[in-house]
Design a protein around this motif. Structure first.
Motif, PDB file in Angstrom:
ATOM      1  N   ILE A   1       3.432 -11.431  -7.720  1.00 28.71           N
ATOM      2  CA  ILE A   1       3.887 -10.119  -7.251  1.00 28.71           C
ATOM      3  C   ILE A   1       4.723 -10.280  -5.984  1.00 28.71           C
ATOM      4  O   ILE A   1       5.788  -9.671  -5.843  1.00 28.71           O
ATOM      5  CB  ILE A   1       2.696  -9.176  -6.998  1.00 28.71           C
ATOM      6  CG1 ILE A   1       2.025  -8.793  -8.313  1.00 28.71           C
ATOM      7  CG2 ILE A   1       3.143  -7.916  -6.246  1.00 28.71           C
ATOM      8  CD1 ILE A   1       0.694  -8.088  -8.152  1.00 28.71           C
ATOM      9  N   LEU A   2       4.246 -11.089  -5.055  1.00 25.18           N
ATOM     10  CA  LEU A   2       4.977 -11.292  -3.800  1.00 25.18           C
ATOM     11  C   LEU A   2       6.331 -11.945  -4.041  1.00 25.18           C
ATOM     12  O   LEU A   2       7.323 -11.580  -3.397  1.00 25.18           O
ATOM     13  CB  LEU A   2       4.130 -12.118  -2.824  1.00 25.18           C
ATOM     14  CG  LEU A   2       2.885 -11.414  -2.293  1.00 25.18           C
ATOM     15  CD1 LEU A   2       2.020 -12.375  -1.488  1.00 25.18           C
ATOM     16  CD2 LEU A   2       3.264 -10.187  -1.465  1.00 25.18           C
TER      17      LEU A   2
ATOM     18  N   ILE B   1      -1.831  -5.238  -4.881  1.00 23.48           N
ATOM     19  CA  ILE B   1      -2.219  -6.362  -4.025  1.00 23.48           C
ATOM     20  C   ILE B   1      -3.482  -6.014  -3.248  1.00 23.48           C
ATOM     21  O   ILE B   1      -4.376  -6.850  -3.094  1.00 23.48           O
ATOM     22  CB  ILE B   1      -1.067  -6.772  -3.080  1.00 23.48           C
ATOM     23  CG1 ILE B   1      -0.005  -7.506  -3.892  1.00 23.48           C
ATOM     24  CG2 ILE B   1      -1.565  -7.646  -1.931  1.00 23.48           C
ATOM     25  CD1 ILE B   1       1.244  -7.854  -3.130  1.00 23.48           C
ATOM     26  N   SER B   2      -3.595  -4.780  -2.803  1.00 23.48           N
ATOM     27  CA  SER B   2      -4.802  -4.336  -2.112  1.00 23.48           C
ATOM     28  C   SER B   2      -6.017  -4.443  -3.030  1.00 23.48           C
ATOM     29  O   SER B   2      -7.102  -4.879  -2.607  1.00 23.48           O
ATOM     30  CB  SER B   2      -4.617  -2.899  -1.622  1.00 23.48           C
ATOM     31  OG  SER B   2      -5.810  -2.390  -1.110  1.00 23.48           O
TER      32      SER B   2
ATOM     33  N   ARG C   1     -12.498 -10.380  -2.304  1.00 23.11           N
ATOM     34  CA  ARG C   1     -13.638 -10.176  -1.392  1.00 23.11           C
ATOM     35  C   ARG C   1     -14.939 -10.036  -2.184  1.00 23.11           C
ATOM     36  O   ARG C   1     -15.980 -10.541  -1.776  1.00 23.11           O
ATOM     37  CB  ARG C   1     -13.412  -8.948  -0.502  1.00 23.11           C
ATOM     38  CG  ARG C   1     -12.451  -9.195   0.646  1.00 23.11           C
ATOM     39  CD  ARG C   1     -12.440  -8.047   1.641  1.00 23.11           C
ATOM     40  NE  ARG C   1     -12.026  -6.782   1.079  1.00 23.11           N
ATOM     41  CZ  ARG C   1     -10.759  -6.380   0.947  1.00 23.11           C
ATOM     42  NH1 ARG C   1      -9.778  -7.173   1.345  1.00 23.11           N
ATOM     43  NH2 ARG C   1     -10.481  -5.207   0.433  1.00 23.11           N
ATOM     44  N   ARG C   2     -14.878  -9.347  -3.347  1.00 22.39           N
ATOM     45  CA  ARG C   2     -16.070  -9.203  -4.184  1.00 22.39           C
ATOM     46  C   ARG C   2     -16.526 -10.557  -4.732  1.00 22.39           C
ATOM     47  O   ARG C   2     -17.729 -10.809  -4.853  1.00 22.39           O
ATOM     48  CB  ARG C   2     -15.828  -8.208  -5.321  1.00 22.39           C
ATOM     49  CG  ARG C   2     -15.789  -6.759  -4.855  1.00 22.39           C
ATOM     50  CD  ARG C   2     -15.875  -5.759  -6.007  1.00 22.39           C
ATOM     51  NE  ARG C   2     -14.977  -6.007  -7.108  1.00 22.39           N
ATOM     52  CZ  ARG C   2     -13.691  -5.640  -7.154  1.00 22.39           C
ATOM     53  NH1 ARG C   2     -13.163  -4.974  -6.139  1.00 22.39           N
ATOM     54  NH2 ARG C   2     -12.951  -5.903  -8.212  1.00 22.39           N
TER      55      ARG C   2
ATOM     56  N   ASP D   1       6.055  -0.276  -4.552  1.00 24.11           N
ATOM     57  CA  ASP D   1       4.960   0.419  -3.870  1.00 24.11           C
ATOM     58  C   ASP D   1       3.690   0.346  -4.709  1.00 24.11           C
ATOM     59  O   ASP D   1       2.604   0.113  -4.188  1.00 24.11           O
ATOM     60  CB  ASP D   1       5.337   1.878  -3.593  1.00 24.11           C
ATOM     61  CG  ASP D   1       4.281   2.600  -2.779  1.00 24.11           C
ATOM     62  OD1 ASP D   1       3.908   2.086  -1.703  1.00 24.11           O
ATOM     63  OD2 ASP D   1       3.811   3.663  -3.224  1.00 24.11           O
ATOM     64  N   ARG D   2       3.832   0.512  -5.998  1.00 26.23           N
ATOM     65  CA  ARG D   2       2.687   0.388  -6.903  1.00 26.23           C
ATOM     66  C   ARG D   2       2.103  -1.026  -6.824  1.00 26.23           C
ATOM     67  O   ARG D   2       0.893  -1.210  -6.791  1.00 26.23           O
ATOM     68  CB  ARG D   2       3.128   0.710  -8.329  1.00 26.23           C
ATOM     69  CG  ARG D   2       2.054   0.557  -9.363  1.00 26.23           C
ATOM     70  CD  ARG D   2       2.611   0.907 -10.745  1.00 26.23           C
ATOM     71  NE  ARG D   2       1.758   0.466 -11.794  1.00 26.23           N
ATOM     72  CZ  ARG D   2       0.721   1.152 -12.252  1.00 26.23           C
ATOM     73  NH1 ARG D   2       0.441   2.322 -11.740  1.00 26.23           N
ATOM     74  NH2 ARG D   2      -0.026   0.672 -13.228  1.00 26.23           N
ATOM     75  N   GLN D   3       2.968  -2.021  -6.759  1.00 26.05           N
ATOM     76  CA  GLN D   3       2.495  -3.394  -6.677  1.00 26.05           C
ATOM     77  C   GLN D   3       1.854  -3.688  -5.318  1.00 26.05           C
ATOM     78  O   GLN D   3       0.940  -4.496  -5.232  1.00 26.05           O
ATOM     79  CB  GLN D   3       3.622  -4.361  -6.997  1.00 26.05           C
ATOM     80  CG  GLN D   3       3.982  -4.302  -8.471  1.00 26.05           C
ATOM     81  CD  GLN D   3       5.161  -5.155  -8.842  1.00 26.05           C
ATOM     82  OE1 GLN D   3       5.922  -5.595  -7.989  1.00 26.05           O
ATOM     83  NE2 GLN D   3       5.318  -5.397 -10.142  1.00 26.05           N
TER      84      GLN D   3
END
Length: 152
Positions: free
Chosen positions: A51-52, A96-97, A104-105, A90-92
């Motif tokens: 994505i980046l 990423i968040s 983290r999970r 913006d959706r991507q």
């Protein structure tokens, strides 16, 4: 909307292809074994990297300068294309968040378990949607409640 979803699927498929194809999680293994967690961690990191990399191309194009089409119709078409591209990015960014949250999970030992019921989400669902936080049933109930509250 279908195009945006297809872009997300294409990017995830590209991330999967970048992985070493020697291992794929299966239902026959212990659920959320260390090997499965490592697979999903690498997949999520590769998805984020892909994505980046795609967004770098958008930034390069933006830095090349404004749209300079002489014809008003061509300019309007180009501006529409840019608007779609920026909404996709913006959706991507939001995706990423969600990827970071899934990572983290994994670190917390919560990955693969439904945040509502505590039941296993399932390997097939996580393979299709590695950022899933709910079982299919919990997700459907959530969407149904959301629809009912919107209709009120």
């Amino acid at each position: 909307m279908a195009s945006i979803l297809s872009d997300d699927i294409d990017i995830l498929a590209k991330a999967r292809r970048a992985l070493d194809g020697s291992y794929t999680p299966s239902e026959d293994e212990d659920y959320m074994s260390e090997r499965q967690l490592d697979y999903f961690r690498v997949l999520l990191l590769q998805w984020k990297k892909t994505i980046l990399e795609a967004s770098e191309g958008t930034l390069q194009s933006l830095q090349e300068g404004p749209i300079r089409d002489a014809d008003l119709n061509d300019r309007a078409s180009s501006e529409t294309d840019w608007g779609i591209e920026l909404r996709t990015r913006d959706r991507q960014r939001k995706l990423i968040s969600k990827i970071d949250s899934a990572l983290r999970r994994i670190d917390a030992g919560e990955y693969g378990w439904c945040e509502v019921s505590g039941d296993p989400i399932g390997i097939n669902r996580l393979t299709a949607r590695p950022i899933a936080t709910m079982t299919v049933e919990a997700q459907q109930a959530h969407e149904k409640r959301e629809k009912v509250s919107r209709d009120d």
